[in-house]
Design a protein around this motif. Structure first.
Motif, PDB file in Angstrom:
ATOM      1  N   UNK A  37       4.695   2.493  -5.277  1.00  0.00           N
ATOM      2  CA  UNK A  37       4.156   3.146  -4.086  1.00  0.00           C
ATOM      3  C   UNK A  37       3.448   2.153  -3.180  1.00  0.00           C
ATOM      4  N   UNK A  38       2.695   1.238  -3.769  1.00  0.00           N
ATOM      5  CA  UNK A  38       1.965   0.255  -2.977  1.00  0.00           C
ATOM      6  C   UNK A  38       2.932  -0.689  -2.257  1.00  0.00           C
ATOM      7  N   UNK A  39       3.989  -1.091  -2.936  1.00  0.00           N
ATOM      8  CA  UNK A  39       4.968  -1.993  -2.328  1.00  0.00           C
ATOM      9  C   UNK A  39       5.724  -1.309  -1.201  1.00  0.00           C
ATOM     10  N   UNK A  40       6.109  -0.068  -1.424  1.00  0.00           N
ATOM     11  CA  UNK A  40       6.843   0.676  -0.397  1.00  0.00           C
ATOM     12  C   UNK A  40       5.966   0.914   0.826  1.00  0.00           C
ATOM     13  N   UNK A  72      -0.252  -3.315  -9.021  1.00  0.00           N
ATOM     14  CA  UNK A  72      -0.710  -2.450  -7.942  1.00  0.00           C
ATOM     15  C   UNK A  72      -1.848  -3.072  -7.140  1.00  0.00           C
ATOM     16  N   UNK A  73      -2.667  -3.902  -7.760  1.00  0.00           N
ATOM     17  CA  UNK A  73      -3.809  -4.473  -7.059  1.00  0.00           C
ATOM     18  C   UNK A  73      -3.422  -5.635  -6.150  1.00  0.00           C
ATOM     19  N   UNK A  74      -2.228  -6.190  -6.333  1.00  0.00           N
ATOM     20  CA  UNK A  74      -1.857  -7.404  -5.600  1.00  0.00           C
ATOM     21  C   UNK A  74      -0.578  -7.289  -4.783  1.00  0.00           C
ATOM     22  N   UNK A  75       0.281  -6.350  -5.119  1.00  0.00           N
ATOM     23  CA  UNK A  75       1.616  -6.344  -4.538  1.00  0.00           C
ATOM     24  C   UNK A  75       1.611  -6.095  -3.033  1.00  0.00           C
ATOM     25  N   UNK A  76       0.739  -5.241  -2.533  1.00  0.00           N
ATOM     26  CA  UNK A  76       0.727  -4.959  -1.092  1.00  0.00           C
ATOM     27  C   UNK A  76       0.385  -6.214  -0.296  1.00  0.00           C
ATOM     28  N   UNK A  77      -0.603  -6.947  -0.766  1.00  0.00           N
ATOM     29  CA  UNK A  77      -0.994  -8.177  -0.074  1.00  0.00           C
ATOM     30  C   UNK A  77       0.120  -9.212  -0.145  1.00  0.00           C
ATOM     31  N   UNK A  78       0.816  -9.266  -1.285  1.00  0.00           N
ATOM     32  CA  UNK A  78       1.929 -10.203  -1.416  1.00  0.00           C
ATOM     33  C   UNK A  78       3.052  -9.859  -0.448  1.00  0.00           C
ATOM     34  N   UNK A  79       3.404  -8.585  -0.380  1.00  0.00           N
ATOM     35  CA  UNK A  79       4.474  -8.153   0.533  1.00  0.00           C
ATOM     36  C   UNK A  79       4.091  -8.449   1.981  1.00  0.00           C
ATOM     37  N   UNK A  80       2.860  -8.131   2.349  1.00  0.00           N
ATOM     38  CA  UNK A  80       2.412  -8.374   3.718  1.00  0.00           C
ATOM     39  C   UNK A  80       2.495  -9.853   4.073  1.00  0.00           C
ATOM     40  N   UNK A  81       2.150 -10.712   3.135  1.00  0.00           N
ATOM     41  CA  UNK A  81       2.207 -12.154   3.380  1.00  0.00           C
ATOM     42  C   UNK A  81       3.651 -12.632   3.492  1.00  0.00           C
ATOM     43  N   UNK A  82       4.514 -12.147   2.622  1.00  0.00           N
ATOM     44  CA  UNK A  82       5.919 -12.558   2.663  1.00  0.00           C
ATOM     45  C   UNK A  82       6.557 -12.182   3.997  1.00  0.00           C
ATOM     46  N   UNK A  95       3.539   0.922 -15.057  1.00  0.00           N
ATOM     47  CA  UNK A  95       2.898   2.196 -15.402  1.00  0.00           C
ATOM     48  C   UNK A  95       1.766   2.515 -14.436  1.00  0.00           C
ATOM     49  N   UNK A  96       1.642   1.722 -13.372  1.00  0.00           N
ATOM     50  CA  UNK A  96       0.616   1.990 -12.358  1.00  0.00           C
ATOM     51  C   UNK A  96       1.323   2.333 -11.037  1.00  0.00           C
ATOM     52  N   UNK A  97       0.663   2.131  -9.939  1.00  0.00           N
ATOM     53  CA  UNK A  97       1.220   2.502  -8.643  1.00  0.00           C
ATOM     54  C   UNK A  97       1.896   1.367  -7.911  1.00  0.00           C
ATOM     55  N   UNK A 111       9.941  -9.762  -8.314  1.00  0.00           N
ATOM     56  CA  UNK A 111       9.821  -8.982  -9.546  1.00  0.00           C
ATOM     57  C   UNK A 111       8.353  -8.630  -9.792  1.00  0.00           C
ATOM     58  N   UNK A 112       8.088  -7.392 -10.190  1.00  0.00           N
ATOM     59  CA  UNK A 112       6.690  -6.960 -10.335  1.00  0.00           C
ATOM     60  C   UNK A 112       6.532  -6.029 -11.531  1.00  0.00           C
ATOM     61  N   UNK A 113       5.473  -6.241 -12.270  1.00  0.00           N
ATOM     62  CA  UNK A 113       5.135  -5.370 -13.408  1.00  0.00           C
ATOM     63  C   UNK A 113       3.631  -5.139 -13.399  1.00  0.00           C
ATOM     64  N   UNK A 114       3.230  -3.893 -13.116  1.00  0.00           N
ATOM     65  CA  UNK A 114       1.813  -3.510 -13.092  1.00  0.00           C
ATOM     66  C   UNK A 114       0.998  -4.419 -12.175  1.00  0.00           C
TER      67      UNK A 114
END
Length: 252
Positions: free
Chosen positions: A58-61, A26-36, A53-55, A21-24
């Motif tokens: 897009x960053x997760x995808x 964008x600065x951390x989600x890509x690194x989290x997904x890559x680690x998972x 309300x941020x990106x 689950x993610x809310x705003x």
């Protein structure tokens, strides 16, 4: 609720899907997904963008996650249910186990791997990650005075006879059967407390597992205090709905 003196349950084979689950974030989600994606056994990562309300989406995808979006913020429990439903749509004959992780773990998310093995091996139905002491970016101690943790722990103990070390931990792995047995999930910040009570009362096996992960920790400033105030109210509401309010209020 270690259940070490009980006979083992039958192993339930299958891969693991991680729901984030993610809310705003964008600065951390890509690194989290890559680690998972580096966690052994995880073959699907679903990020539920809960009205960001941020990106974040897009960053997760771009990082390789399947993304499901809530147009408006609906809360963590709704995001967990949406993520689990998205996993079910992709499951074959054998449902995946579900690993729930916070969106702000970044590269430390790989440390959640120990949550998986006890579930996949069939020894337990749900694992809960216990985290090391968290610190803020400036090196100061994270968290408040512990009154929300004490309330949740006391309520779970009253309801099930088990007093978890970290009852509010959102880092959890569980079987699909266990997850569905807990539906509908409690709303707001009461979801983890209610999950432990509902599954514990139904006889599901739960253990805590130490994991080395780091998340963005709150401090003792006004924002942190307001956050913990909401947590307290949500946890209390979840306990009251389950007739599990402790007879005495925890010290504040």
């Amino acid at each position: 609720m270690s259940g070490t003196d009980l006979p083992p349950v039958e192993p339930v084979q299958g891969a693991v899907a991680c729901v984030v689950p993610a809310k705003d974030e964008v600065e951390r989600i890509a690194a989290t997904v890559a680690a998972v994606q580096k966690i052994a056994g995880v073959d699907l990562v679903v990020v539920v963008d809960d009205g960001s309300t941020d990106g974040t989406s897009a960053a997760a995808e771009q990082a390789g996650a399947v993304v499901v979006r809530h147009e408006q913020n609906r809360g963590k429990a709704a995001a967990m249910e949406t993520g689990a439903a998205a996993v079910a749509e992709r499951d074959g004959a054998q449902p995946r186990h579900l690993l729930f992780l916070d969106a702000d773990l970044t590269d430390s998310a790989t440390g959640a791997e120990p949550l998986i093995e006890p579930v996949v091996a069939g020894r337990v139905d749900m694992t809960i990650g216990t985290l090391p002491a968290q610190v803020r970016a400036d090196g100061s101690k994270a968290g408040g005075h512990g009154f929300v943790v004490k309330l949740a722990r006391s309520g779970i103990e009253q309801a099930t006879g088990w007093a978890p070390e970290q009852p509010l931990s959102g880092q959890r792995c569980l079987t699909r059967t266990a997850f569905e047995a807990a539906l509908p999930l409690a709303r707001g910040f009461g979801v983890e407390t209610a999950l432990s009570i509902d599954l514990g009362r139904k006889g599901f096996r739960i253990i805590e597992v130490p994991i080395e992960v780091r998340h963005r920790a709150t401090g003792t400033d006004l924002r942190g205090q307001l956050h913990r105030g909401r947590q307290f109210l949500h946890v209390r509401r979840a306990l009251a709905a389950r007739s599990a309010l402790p007879s005495r209020k925890p010290p504040q």
